[in-house]
Design a protein around this motif. Sequence first.
Motif, PDB file in Angstrom:
ATOM      1  N   LEU A 337       0.862  -1.181   0.000  1.00 11.52           N
ATOM      2  CA  LEU A 337       0.000   0.000   0.000  1.00 11.52           C
ATOM      3  C   LEU A 337       0.894   1.225   0.000  1.00 11.52           C
ATOM      4  N   THR A 338       0.313   2.368  -0.282  1.00 17.52           N
ATOM      5  CA  THR A 338       1.118   3.586  -0.245  1.00 17.52           C
ATOM      6  C   THR A 338       0.308   4.756   0.273  1.00 17.52           C
ATOM      7  N   ALA A 339       1.026   5.720   0.870  1.00 18.16           N
ATOM      8  CA  ALA A 339       0.393   6.935   1.383  1.00 18.16           C
ATOM      9  C   ALA A 339       1.462   8.012   1.452  1.00 18.16           C
ATOM     10  N   GLY A 340       1.033   9.254   1.396  1.00 19.15           N
ATOM     11  CA  GLY A 340       1.970  10.368   1.511  1.00 19.15           C
ATOM     12  C   GLY A 340       2.371  10.581   2.958  1.00 19.15           C
ATOM     13  N   VAL A 341       3.577  11.064   3.157  1.00 20.68           N
ATOM     14  CA  VAL A 341       4.094  11.187   4.518  1.00 20.68           C
ATOM     15  C   VAL A 341       3.261  12.131   5.371  1.00 20.68           C
ATOM     16  N   GLU A 342       2.734  13.203   4.769  1.00 12.95           N
ATOM     17  CA  GLU A 342       1.941  14.131   5.584  1.00 12.95           C
ATOM     18  C   GLU A 342       0.674  13.448   6.089  1.00 12.95           C
ATOM     19  N   LEU A 371      11.585  12.886   6.413  1.00 10.30           N
ATOM     20  CA  LEU A 371      12.066  11.641   7.036  1.00 10.30           C
ATOM     21  C   LEU A 371      12.302  11.871   8.527  1.00 10.30           C
ATOM     22  N   VAL A 372      12.860  13.034   8.812  1.00 10.58           N
ATOM     23  CA  VAL A 372      13.122  13.378  10.213  1.00 10.58           C
ATOM     24  C   VAL A 372      11.804  13.501  10.974  1.00 10.58           C
ATOM     25  N   ALA A 373      10.817  14.144  10.339  1.00  3.02           N
ATOM     26  CA  ALA A 373       9.508  14.286  10.992  1.00  3.02           C
ATOM     27  C   ALA A 373       8.869  12.914  11.212  1.00  3.02           C
ATOM     28  N   LEU A 374       9.008  12.037  10.238  1.00  2.00           N
ATOM     29  CA  LEU A 374       8.443  10.691  10.381  1.00  2.00           C
ATOM     30  C   LEU A 374       9.143   9.936  11.515  1.00  2.00           C
ATOM     31  N   ALA A 375      10.451  10.065  11.583  1.00  2.00           N
ATOM     32  CA  ALA A 375      11.199   9.396  12.662  1.00  2.00           C
ATOM     33  C   ALA A 375      10.718   9.897  14.021  1.00  2.00           C
TER      34      ALA A 375
END
Lengths: 485, 485
Positions: A337-342, A371-375
Amino acid sequence: MTHPTTTPDELQSLLAGAAAAAPDWAARGPADRASALTAVADALDEHAGALLPLAREESHLPDGRLAGELKRTTFQLRLFAALLRDGAYLDARVDHADPDWPMGARPDIRRVLVPLGPVLNFAAGNFPFAFSVAGGDTAAALAAGCPVLVKVHPGHPRLSARTGEAVALALRDAGAPDGVFGLVNGVDEGVTALRDPRVKAASFTGSVAGGRALFDIACSRPEPIPFYGELGSVNPTFVTRAADAARAEEIAEGFVGSFTLGAGQFCTKPGVLAVPEDSAVLRRLRSAALPGPAPMLSARFAEGYARRLGELAGHAAVRPLAAHGSAHADPPAPALLTAGVEDVLAGGEELLAECFGPAALVVTYAEESQLVALARALDGQLTATVVGEDDDAVVPELVRLLAERAGRVLWNQWPTGVSVTYAQQHGGPYPATTAPTTTSVGTAAITRFLRPVAYQGFPDHLLPEALKEGNPQGLPRLVDGTPAR
Amino acid sequence: MTHPTTTPDELQSLLAGAAAAAPDWAARGPADRASALTAVADALDEHAGALLPLAREESHLPDGRLAGELKRTTFQLRLFAALLRDGAYLDARVDHADPDWPMGARPDIRRVLVPLGPVLNFAAGNFPFAFSVAGGDTAAALAAGCPVLVKVHPGHPRLSARTGEAVALALRDAGAPDGVFGLVNGVDEGVTALRDPRVKAASFTGSVAGGRALFDIACSRPEPIPFYGELGSVNPTFVTRAADAARAEEIAEGFVGSFTLGAGQFCTKPGVLAVPEDSAVLRRLRSAALPGPAPMLSARFAEGYARRLGELAGHAAVRPLAAHGSAHADPPAPALLTAGVEDVLAGGEELLAECFGPAALVVTYAEESQLVALARALDGQLTATVVGEDDDAVVPELVRLLAERAGRVLWNQWPTGVSVTYAQQHGGPYPATTAPTTTSVGTAAITRFLRPVAYQGFPDHLLPEALKEGNPQGLPRLVDGTPAR
């Protein structure tokens, strides 16, 4: 396949036997316990011809994987035997009396680790050897000097019974006390054992929901006990722009191989992959030849997979990326599946919770700062992986953030496959585990089942061997603050 | 003396500050943190003239005791600084890649301990220095690299504020990040902090009831956290027949000195003394000149003492042995009670629970085998003591049983006075503590606030200093299973 649950009388007998065996097993020298562990490993090797077909039948895992897992299991037992023979695990410390100790005269104090007492080990479903009856928790607890009761996983009852017989017989022949090892069958029976005051610690490998329920029981006992639960993880992987540009094919292939390995039924499966929007990796994944459907451990696991995948796929922000068949088929098909990071950051726990099975969420980012925000948004993880180039600017900060949240951080490798070594760390902050200061794989796992005892002012003949002045066992010790042997 | 509670805004600011400081404080090298701890110790020494009178006023403890406690406190900070400079506490391990590793090719895995994150430390009332604002838990957590919030004990609010100022200033001057240390005033405010997701571990020294309530909160958070509670203990002492015959005067004097020390307000106070019926020790205790009444820490402690002593004295099996005044007087008088061992065994928890204050229960036995039975009946203890002769037949079994139940076992010494050393163990099975695998005193206390992280497959320049191939910090490490430096 149903299996008789342990009767109340049998359970009382197992608990009484474990409690009775505890002092004797604890008093055995480490060398004795090492011989017993080696005997267990030898017995498993000897019975491989009977055990492997049972494992195949009950787990639906392929022969090669099961043979490798059995090898891992016996290796683990032998590695703990070697650890016992070395003795550093005892963390023996000797402080001689010192009238000039700066805070005031110091008495003679000597400290060594001793076993906690009977351990209840809830076996995992996805590793019928390595995290089950004779698996890592059993090996570590027996090595520590604790009797072990294994709550059998209902997914492989016959293999468990057969393994349990081999283990019990090997321990008996090696001179271990009666009652040092036993099997408990049945959910309620496992809970009854967990509540029993004779049980002094418990370990578990499985789901967040199941592990948390048992953790809550362990903590709410009149005498709470340590509960070492290894629960869930999405094991996020972060692909930098430069890595994507340089090695898209290798990354896509490695990722597909890792998230579909063993039908995705690993606690270290990379369940989230972050890649640049319109990246080469993303294009390859969109047209990837996912492996064909592979049978899951049981119908219950397959149902759980289809349900959780349905939740994920039904999320407004999530789109299908690749699939070759239905997750509701038997066996169920892998899916991407896929989704945008926001959207993922806005969706939070719903999108970043484990889906146990051959599926993963590919998260697309526009800027590497995302990437930093996701981490930063991650809960505790067993592993986190960075796929990058040596001079990527984002990497140091990313690695630092991931080390704050995960037990193991990987660089350009895939998290599935957890080697049993001295430095291995299989753990992490909650919900990866309920005990972030510990590991369930590697030699350090033994410390979960030990507690320190100090002896103050004792004459030599009354001290345990490990603490006698002459160090008759030749242990590595800390003497007056300095390593000595 | 009332003290303003921390306002909601202040609390949020403290929590945000601790969370913000965590990465910076964790990233400091151990040498930097060692300098900061040393600066804190120096500041406490420097402000002793202001701190000691405040401590005297708020705790009612005598000057000599308080000066000794402050010395212990600064020594402890400096000992942790030395531990940081040595670096063995990091338990750094390096496993090089090994294609011939018996369970299958091993990747390069390196493991080191990292700080857990912000720690909430509930200060104790009975050690206004050593287990309070700048006490052992604070020293250990700061040393580990964790920011610390101290929930102030309401018994010494002004001393806490003054100590807190000195600590904060010393840390700031030593270059520690803002927010690395702060004080929380108020019971509800402490609980709010304990529930906050930014707090990653908590420590506590105090009563079973208080500690259990906080432990339950810590375990029931959405993200449960380690809770290191040091709760209650009766610290039983077993006097053999031969010791009684040989050294009655010394034993009686030592016992009275120990159970009345500091008005009996030590968690290691010997609250139970087992002696032969009609023994010489018993006769001496019956006519003992108990010390005069000494003020307790506060009216609340005095009330608790009188209430619990009343419960004990009111038990059908318990008789008074010696007292010189009333437990209801101000200050309350020390008291000795007595009961037969069979009644104590029948009475169970009611008679073997802590009475915090200058009282103890003298348990009389007819046969030394009853010492063994009494040992078997014990809950977890911080300490247990044997007063015996070298060739007493009962001693080996007794010591073995006590080591199963206590964190520290003593031989012909008294348990009050807990030296801060490398081998010290201040802990024990529940209810002595909520975390039997840990200690709250001694250098090993630092591990409570650390968790392991493994790095797999990293190039040298991305590894933490502690794990780089060249070992630039010169740490003692375990390399491929073998100690190396």
